[in-house]
Scaffold this active site. Sequence first.
Site, PDB file in Angstrom:
ATOM      1  N   THR A 127       0.808  -1.234   0.000  1.00 37.74           N
ATOM      2  CA  THR A 127       0.000   0.000   0.000  1.00 37.74           C
ATOM      3  C   THR A 127       0.833   1.272   0.000  1.00 37.74           C
ATOM      4  OG1 THR A 127      -1.436   1.345   1.407  1.00 37.74           O
ATOM      5  CG2 THR A 127      -0.181  -0.334   2.506  1.00 37.74           C
ATOM      6  N   GLU A 129       0.247   3.635   1.801  1.00 39.56           N
ATOM      7  CA  GLU A 129       0.387   4.057   3.208  1.00 39.56           C
ATOM      8  C   GLU A 129       1.809   3.784   3.720  1.00 39.56           C
ATOM      9  OE1 GLU A 129      -1.605   5.344   5.945  1.00 39.56           O
ATOM     10  OE2 GLU A 129      -2.655   6.200   4.250  1.00 39.56           O
ATOM     11  N   TYR A 150      -1.276   0.158  10.794  1.00 41.88           N
ATOM     12  CA  TYR A 150      -1.612  -0.544   9.551  1.00 41.88           C
ATOM     13  C   TYR A 150      -0.431  -0.482   8.573  1.00 41.88           C
ATOM     14  CZ  TYR A 150      -3.516  -0.994   4.830  1.00 41.88           C
ATOM     15  OH  TYR A 150      -3.714  -1.354   3.517  1.00 41.88           O
ATOM     16  N   LYS A 154       1.859  -3.495   6.974  1.00 42.69           N
ATOM     17  CA  LYS A 154       2.015  -3.696   5.528  1.00 42.69           C
ATOM     18  C   LYS A 154       3.494  -3.664   5.122  1.00 42.69           C
ATOM     19  CE  LYS A 154      -1.988  -4.322   3.362  1.00 42.69           C
ATOM     20  NZ  LYS A 154      -2.256  -5.464   2.474  1.00 42.69           N
TER      21      LYS A 154
HETATM   22  O1  G4F Z   1     -10.750   6.487   3.036  1.00 38.37           O
HETATM   23  P1  G4F Z   1      -9.704   6.427   4.075  1.00 38.37           P
HETATM   24  O2  G4F Z   1     -10.078   5.786   5.364  1.00 38.37           O
HETATM   25  O3  G4F Z   1      -8.455   5.742   3.393  1.00 38.37           O
HETATM   26  P2  G4F Z   1      -6.894   5.743   3.765  1.00 38.37           P
HETATM   27  O4  G4F Z   1      -6.667   5.995   5.184  1.00 38.37           O
HETATM   28  O5  G4F Z   1      -6.202   6.661   2.795  1.00 38.37           O
HETATM   29  O6  G4F Z   1      -6.499   4.243   3.465  1.00 38.37           O
HETATM   30  C1  G4F Z   1      -6.977   3.554   2.320  1.00 38.37           C
HETATM   31  O7  G4F Z   1      -6.052   3.634   1.274  1.00 38.37           O
HETATM   32  C2  G4F Z   1      -4.791   3.003   1.535  1.00 38.37           C
HETATM   33  C3  G4F Z   1      -3.928   3.189   0.298  1.00 38.37           C
HETATM   34  O8  G4F Z   1      -3.346   4.457   0.331  1.00 38.37           O
HETATM   35  C4  G4F Z   1      -5.014   1.544   1.863  1.00 38.37           C
HETATM   36  F1  G4F Z   1      -3.843   0.942   2.114  1.00 38.37           F
HETATM   37  C5  G4F Z   1      -5.923   1.426   3.056  1.00 38.37           C
HETATM   38  O9  G4F Z   1      -6.167   0.064   3.327  1.00 38.37           O
HETATM   39  C6  G4F Z   1      -7.231   2.107   2.727  1.00 38.37           C
HETATM   40  O10 G4F Z   1      -7.844   1.418   1.668  1.00 38.37           O
HETATM   41  O11 G4F Z   1      -9.186   7.910   4.419  1.00 38.37           O
HETATM   42  C7  G4F Z   1      -8.734   8.781   3.417  1.00 38.37           C
HETATM   43  C8  G4F Z   1      -8.472  10.136   4.049  1.00 38.37           C
HETATM   44  C9  G4F Z   1      -7.630  10.078   5.325  1.00 38.37           C
HETATM   45  O12 G4F Z   1      -6.708  11.115   5.308  1.00 38.37           O
HETATM   46  C10 G4F Z   1      -8.633  10.296   6.446  1.00 38.37           C
HETATM   47  O13 G4F Z   1      -8.083  10.909   7.603  1.00 38.37           O
HETATM   48  O14 G4F Z   1      -9.726  10.682   4.455  1.00 38.37           O
HETATM   49  C11 G4F Z   1      -9.586  11.235   5.753  1.00 38.37           C
HETATM   50  N1  G4F Z   1     -10.903  11.296   6.379  1.00 38.37           N
HETATM   51  C12 G4F Z   1     -11.568  12.446   6.707  1.00 38.37           C
HETATM   52  N2  G4F Z   1     -12.723  12.157   7.294  1.00 38.37           N
HETATM   53  C13 G4F Z   1     -11.672  10.256   6.746  1.00 38.37           C
HETATM   54  C14 G4F Z   1     -12.820  10.806   7.320  1.00 38.37           C
HETATM   55  N3  G4F Z   1     -11.481   8.926   6.625  1.00 38.37           N
HETATM   56  C15 G4F Z   1     -12.466   8.096   7.069  1.00 38.37           C
HETATM   57  N4  G4F Z   1     -12.304   6.773   6.936  1.00 38.37           N
HETATM   58  N5  G4F Z   1     -13.616   8.592   7.669  1.00 38.37           N
HETATM   59  C16 G4F Z   1     -13.833   9.939   7.824  1.00 38.37           C
HETATM   60  O15 G4F Z   1     -14.860  10.367   8.351  1.00 38.37           O
END
Ligand code: G4F
Length: 327
Positions: A127, A129, A150, A154
Amino acid sequence: MKKRALVLGCTGQLGSYLMELLLEKGYEVWGFVRRSSVGNVARILHLYDRVHLVNGDLTDTSSIESALRVSKPHEVYNCAAQTQVGTSFIEPLHTADVTGVGALRLFDACRMMRSLAESPRIYQPSTSEMFGASTPPQSEATPFNPSSPYACAKVFAHHSARLYRRAYGMYIACGINFNFESPRRGEEFVTRKITMAIGRIRAGTQTELRLGNLSARRDWSHAKDVAQAAWLMLQQPEPDDYVIASGVSYTVKEFVEAAFNLAGLDWQKYVVVDPQQMRPLDVAHLEGCANKAKAVLGWTPTVTFLELVKEMVEHDTILATSDASYP
Ligand code: G4F
């Protein structure tokens, strides 16, 4: 002879698209499913009569060995993991066990097969990440700088894959995947949380959307394109690592604006920034350079950012007003 593939995590977003792709390509497809008392098979219900399912868990070596024995795969796709970055801060040990050591259990179970010739080719989804705070654009040459439990798990799995490749000559290819989304994304991830909320707002069943960090910048592709890349990686003469990304990044706020605009809604009336949704540490900017995958695999993303957002908004608008089950 029909090729056989075993997909771990086949009930998830990537696993379900991979099963479809492998069936299209004429494979005998096996899925490795974690037993759950709450239904977790919605994404693969339409494939039930075309695939073989075995129960198992990446924390249980004997279930992995037994799945390998019964399916005798030529290719194994390891899509099973705890993939929620925020959750990994709450459950760091569970995440390390499933996402990190779980991958090693799989590699080692494949190593123990009678001969290298019998050992399947393995796809390991690494990933973006893992790059954490490293400066974008990130490529295969960018140093890892993980910023969550996480990402640490990975990185462990990624280095284990490379080690087993070098030490035992095993074919393990790693896709260093940037974010990938679709209407099958879980609602615990930000894109689906946004598009599901829009569907419910339009249906009149939700009035507010609570989000965390809106300034995080991500490189979003379609999950179908990532499945295609995974398959291509296992068809090469030698295993290798490939960044899989669109090469374009947008902030979470830009995703929100695009999605609400497509729905004809003013996002500022609904979105509330909630400190509870913030992580102890967040990755600011991920943007991938997939030149190697383009040159070697002939891979290219087929869905643009706006097409992806539109597909998700339209899907979730219909879902919110229909009897169809999630996702
Ligand atoms: O959608 P996210 O939870 O994805 P994140 O953390 O980027 O991780 C995903 O992508 C990775 C690849 O780069 C994978 F490895 C991993 O397994 C997963 O699929 O969050 C995206 C962004 C973050 O910066 C988070 O802080 O959105 C921001 N965010 C803002 N509000 C939120 C929220 N994320 C989530 N989940 N929920 C919120 O309410």
